[in-house]
Each structure stands twice: as C-alpha cells, then as structure tokens.
Design a protein around this motif. Structure first.
Motif, mmCIF file in Angstrom:
data_model
loop_
_atom_site.group_PDB
_atom_site.id
_atom_site.type_symbol
_atom_site.label_atom_id
_atom_site.label_comp_id
_atom_site.label_asym_id
_atom_site.label_seq_id
_atom_site.Cartn_x
_atom_site.Cartn_y
_atom_site.Cartn_z
ATOM 1 N N ILE A 73 0.862 -1.183 0.000
ATOM 2 C CA ILE A 73 0.000 0.000 0.000
ATOM 3 C C ILE A 73 0.893 1.226 0.000
ATOM 4 O O ILE A 73 1.799 1.338 0.829
ATOM 5 C CB ILE A 73 -0.922 0.035 1.239
ATOM 6 C CG1 ILE A 73 -1.895 -1.145 1.238
ATOM 7 C CG2 ILE A 73 -1.692 1.345 1.301
ATOM 8 C CD1 ILE A 73 -2.745 -1.221 2.505
ATOM 9 N N ASP A 74 0.633 2.129 -0.952
ATOM 10 C CA ASP A 74 1.309 3.422 -0.947
ATOM 11 C C ASP A 74 0.463 4.363 -0.106
ATOM 12 O O ASP A 74 -0.716 4.591 -0.411
ATOM 13 C CB ASP A 74 1.457 3.956 -2.372
ATOM 14 C CG ASP A 74 2.097 5.341 -2.391
ATOM 15 O OD1 ASP A 74 3.315 5.432 -2.189
ATOM 16 O OD2 ASP A 74 1.339 6.323 -2.564
ATOM 17 N N LEU A 75 1.046 4.886 0.961
ATOM 18 C CA LEU A 75 0.268 5.655 1.924
ATOM 19 C C LEU A 75 -0.380 6.875 1.284
ATOM 20 O O LEU A 75 -1.581 7.133 1.488
ATOM 21 C CB LEU A 75 1.156 6.077 3.097
ATOM 22 C CG LEU A 75 0.459 6.886 4.214
ATOM 23 C CD1 LEU A 75 -0.764 6.169 4.756
ATOM 24 C CD2 LEU A 75 1.462 7.189 5.333
ATOM 25 N N ALA A 76 0.353 7.635 0.538
ATOM 26 C CA ALA A 76 -0.195 8.844 -0.079
ATOM 27 C C ALA A 76 -1.369 8.518 -1.005
ATOM 28 O O ALA A 76 -2.409 9.191 -1.005
ATOM 29 C CB ALA A 76 0.887 9.611 -0.827
ATOM 30 N N THR A 77 -1.200 7.457 -1.791
ATOM 31 C CA THR A 77 -2.264 7.035 -2.704
ATOM 32 C C THR A 77 -3.497 6.593 -1.938
ATOM 33 O O THR A 77 -4.638 6.943 -2.288
ATOM 34 C CB THR A 77 -1.778 5.883 -3.600
ATOM 35 O OG1 THR A 77 -0.644 6.326 -4.350
ATOM 36 C CG2 THR A 77 -2.868 5.418 -4.557
#
Length: 239
Positions: free
Chosen positions: A228-232
């Motif tokens: 998981i990309d946090l910003a996305t």
C-alpha cells in the motif's frame, strides 16, 4: 475513514509481528521517529503506536522512542501496550499523546477504563484483540472466555472514544482483514470502531470504508512492504 499507519515498537525498533508472535518479528526501521515522520510527510492524519514489550511487561518499556515520535511529529498519536493504571495514563497524556488504548485492563479492570474515560473525555480508547471471537490479553499471550461483542457493549455508556478491534489471526499475515466480523461489531455498538489486522491492499481499505460503519483502519506491514502506498491510499479514502 481514517487510515492509521502503525508503528509497533520492540526493543526500540519499529517492527511487525506475525499473528502477534514476538519470536516472529521483522525489523523495518531502527529509527521509529524517522519512520513516523515519513508517514506524516506522506499526509497521514494520525499515528498508531504500540509498545509490544510493554504489553508483555505490563508497564511502558519503549517510552524513549514514543517520546521521540511525539516530539518529531505534529499529528495526533494513539498508543497501546502496557498502560494499566491511572498514573501511566496521565503520564502519557501529559507527554502529548492524543489518546491511550486500554486493552488488558478493559477485561481485568473495567472500572479503570470508565474512570479514565470520565477523567479524559475523548482521549481513551479500548483495544479489543480477539482470536476466534474471544478476547486475548497480555500481549495476546492469554485467551479469555470473553466474547468480543459482550466486552464492547459493556463500555457503551463509558464515554470511550473508540474501539480498536484486532483479529489476531489476520495480524501481520497480509491475508486481508476480517471485514465481516469488524463490521458486525461496529453495527452492534454506538462506539466508533477502528479495524486492525490483515490490511494488505488498497482494495482492503476500500472494502472496509464501503461497509459504511467502520470509522478507521490500521495498517502496518502493507505500508512497510510497499503493498500500500500511503499517499495514494489517503487520497483514495478522502473521496
């Protein structure tokens, strides 16, 4: 739905466990404060901290890295693990924690939870960690005969800020959260419920959000592994 990046602290390092087993830990960062700052830089609104050693010891063990995180980061943080008396609750809140999480004492000393929630409105959460529907305590090392829903309902009138529900069998295993059980708990009580354990993809987060009843979700390993990309994720959840 709020996404809480998790920083689990063991021996001063940011780690992740598998199924809560202290012997199956992976170190992801030797500098927990730097890790916290990276999460904040990505846009998170909260941090979720756990003193793993403290959960077993029954008293704070990783105070130094927690305090370093609080000094370095300007977003609210909640902490669980080894918080089992009023003096410790007061001490942590005085040091800048936004919220303490009471787990073992919720089973063993429920009156302490009520007292703390009255004394510190909005700053006390209950951590309910369960294996096969039954509550586990003392760092998940001891199982009880207490049912999750029964424990949660017992605090309906206590004024706790949230219930953090962890399915131990899902935690750290990257197999997906127990959405059905978490949503059922959220529907059974009026207290906001935060999901923990097994979040492994953006799809998991969207599914939790789309239940319409889950207030937040905690993710650890998936953020560290890059699943998981946090910003996305934060952008997607804000829609």
């Amino acid at each position: 739905m709020i996404l809480y990046p998790a920083i689990d602290l063991k021996d001063g390092q940011a780690v992740r466990l598998v199924h809560g087993d202290m012997d199956r830990s992976t170190v992801f960062n030797d500098d927990p404060a730097a890790q916290a700052c990276a999460f904040v830089d990505a846009g998170c609104q909260w941090l979720h901290l756990v003193d793993l050693n403290g959960a077993f010891a029954g008293a704070p063990v990783n105070a130094a890295p927690v305090e370093a995180i609080l000094k370095a980061c300007d977003v609210p943080a909640q902490l669980g693990g080894g918080i089992r008396d009023m003096a410790t609750i007061e001490s942590w809140l005085d040091k800048g924690l936004a919220r303490v999480i009471l787990g073992t004492v919720a089973v063993e000393s429920p009156n302490l939870v009520r007292e703390a929630a009255r004394a510190f409105p909005g700053r006390v959460a209950v951590g309910i960690d369960a294996r096969n529907g039954r509550v586990a305590t003392k760092g998940w090392a001891e199982e009880t005969d207490v049912q999750v829903t029964d424990l949660a309902r017992s605090f309906e009138d206590a004024g706790v800020a949230a219930i953090i529900y962890t399915d131990i069998n899902r935690d750290g295993a990257m197999g997906g959260p127990n959405i059905d059980a978490t949503a059922a708990l959220a529907r059974a009580v009026d207290i906001p419920v935060i999901a923990s354990g097994g979040v492994s993809s953006l799809d998991d987060l969207i599914a939790l959000r789309d239940t319409g009843v889950i207030e937040g979700a905690i993710s650890g390993r998936a953020l560290y592994d890059g699943a998981i990309d946090l910003a996305t994720a934060l952008k997607a959840l804000s829609r």
